[in-house]
Design a protein around this motif. Structure first.
Motif, mmCIF file in Angstrom:
data_model
loop_
_atom_site.group_PDB
_atom_site.id
_atom_site.type_symbol
_atom_site.label_atom_id
_atom_site.label_comp_id
_atom_site.label_asym_id
_atom_site.label_seq_id
_atom_site.Cartn_x
_atom_site.Cartn_y
_atom_site.Cartn_z
ATOM 1 N N ASP A 1 0.804 -1.222 0.000
ATOM 2 C CA ASP A 1 0.000 0.000 0.000
ATOM 3 C C ASP A 1 0.840 1.278 0.000
ATOM 4 O OD1 ASP A 1 0.998 -0.285 2.528
ATOM 5 O OD2 ASP A 1 -0.895 0.089 3.573
ATOM 6 N N ASN A 2 2.137 1.171 -0.324
ATOM 7 C CA ASN A 2 3.006 2.350 -0.288
ATOM 8 C C ASN A 2 2.458 3.521 -1.089
ATOM 9 O OD1 ASN A 2 4.861 1.177 1.384
ATOM 10 N ND2 ASN A 2 6.541 1.162 -0.079
ATOM 11 N N ASN A 3 1.975 3.241 -2.301
ATOM 12 C CA ASN A 3 1.535 4.317 -3.192
ATOM 13 C C ASN A 3 0.225 4.961 -2.764
ATOM 14 O OD1 ASN A 3 3.762 4.004 -4.878
ATOM 15 N ND2 ASN A 3 2.745 2.452 -6.130
ATOM 16 N N TYR A 4 -0.425 4.394 -1.760
ATOM 17 C CA TYR A 4 -1.716 4.929 -1.309
ATOM 18 C C TYR A 4 -1.606 5.629 0.045
ATOM 19 C CZ TYR A 4 -3.154 1.789 -5.006
ATOM 20 O OH TYR A 4 -3.279 1.165 -6.213
ATOM 21 N N LEU A 5 -0.380 5.679 0.579
ATOM 22 C CA LEU A 5 -0.177 6.299 1.891
ATOM 23 C C LEU A 5 0.123 7.783 1.746
ATOM 24 C CD1 LEU A 5 2.129 3.654 3.648
ATOM 25 C CD2 LEU A 5 -0.326 3.988 3.982
#
Length: 348
Positions: free
Chosen positions: A76-80
């Motif tokens: 979920d890195n890109n959504y944090l």
């Protein structure tokens, strides 16, 4: 090399128990691998340096891949939010240090010397001085840690440019993560044009109102002298290796030198008087990293907080180059510049 990292006759990959590949492995990739005219493991061993090295690397990578905490998951890195990325990255680093300490990575051996021959002087027991640490960092497969400049720039500066007494004082604090540092060279108006840097370090003698032994006054005299872009500076570091123009007790400018400047309390991380610093905001990439800015309003630091391996200033403010064994003053000054240029190649 410790026995827990040694290769065995068992060819099982510890990253994939029972030799079961990840469920997401592409069938096309599996098909192409089956057509290979060479032994992939032999090539892997060659690239790693040996079968033992491959076994060790895979074991270390398995600690990250199969860590039960789940903190190393990057799905979920890109959504944090960027603040969440920074917090998550710090959590990853804390967990990494826990794993290293539990495995004895960087620990001293029973005869008082480090298991890793690369560890030197007062960095004994330092996790970041080991090849295992670098392998684990690479296995995490994320943007650089917010702490990266601590081991990429800050500690190497202490090792390279500070004398033995300074190393004895500061390296144990770095090892125990009480002192977390960054490298503050780049300025808003000058980038890395070091000849044009404006931040000043002016010597003040004890007889003129300084503390015992004399002090340096670190100051940002203009807007363009603001330190801008150093990694780890925005939120994480509590110290900075500040590159500033040295003004001796007579008022003479000796050009840029290195000064260890406290930024935040080592007790509660609050900013110290005269220091203004913060994060520069979102970037296209490296959003785990808190690239920051800093301004100094006549911040006083002890005389000995100047890096004094190649040059020193005495309690009366007199500047002198340090002559090493078998060298000359000019040669040592050249060595200092060479060391700094080498370190500059690693700026993030």
């Amino acid at each position: 090399m410790t026995s827990k990292f040694s290769a065995s006759n068992n060819t099982e990959d510890p990253r994939e128990p029972n030799n079961c590949p990840p469920l997401t492995l592409s069938p096309d990739l599996s098909s192409e691998r089956s057509k290979s005219s060479f032994n992939p493991l032999a090539i892997t061993n060659f690239i790693d340096g040996s079968a033992d090295a491959t076994s060790k690397r895979r074991l270390l990578e398995s600690w990250i891949i199969r860590d039960p905490s789940g903190v190393f998951n990057n799905d979920d890195n890109n959504y944090l939010h960027r603040s969440e990325r920074h917090t998550r990255a710090l959590a990853k680093f804390v967990r990494l240090v826990e794993l290293c300490r539990a495995a004895g990575i960087g620990a001293k051996s029973t005869n008082g010397t480090s298991k890793d021959s690369a560890a030197v002087n007062h960095i004994e027991g330092e996790i970041i001085a080991t090849p295992e640490f670098i392998t684990l960092v690479n296995a995490i497969s994320d943007d650089p840690f917010p702490t990266s400049l601590h081991w990429v720039m800050f500690v190497p500066n202490i090792l390279t440019l500070c004398d033995a007494e300074q190393q004895a004082q500061w390296l144990p604090l770095c090892r125990d993560w009480k002192m977390i540092g960054c490298y503050a060279q780049t300025e808003l108006g000058h980038g890395s044009n070091i000849r044009a840097l404006e931040t000043t370090a002016t010597f003040l003698k004890e007889s003129d109102g300084a503390a015992k032994g004399g002090e340096w006054i670190i100051n940002s005299p203009t807007l363009t002298s603001t330190k801008f872009w150093p990694g780890t500076l925005g939120k994480t570091a509590n110290h900075a290796m500040v590159i500033a123009r040295l003004i001796d007790g007579s008022g003479k400018d000796h050009g840029i030198h290195n000064f260890l400047v406290p930024l935040r309390s080592m007790e509660d991380h609050t900013l110290l008087p005269g220091v203004e610093t913060g994060d520069i905001g979102p970037k296209i990439g490296y959003n785990n990293m808190d690239n920051g800015f800093a301004r100094f309003d006549n911040v006083r630091i002890p005389r000995r907080n100047m890096a004094m391996r190649f040059a020193m200033v005495d309690e009366e403010g007199r500047y002198e180059k340090v002559v090493m064994k078998g060298g000359s003053k000019n040669a040592d000054a050249a060595s200092k510049v060479a060391c700094e240029l080498k370190l500059d190649c690693f700026v993030l």
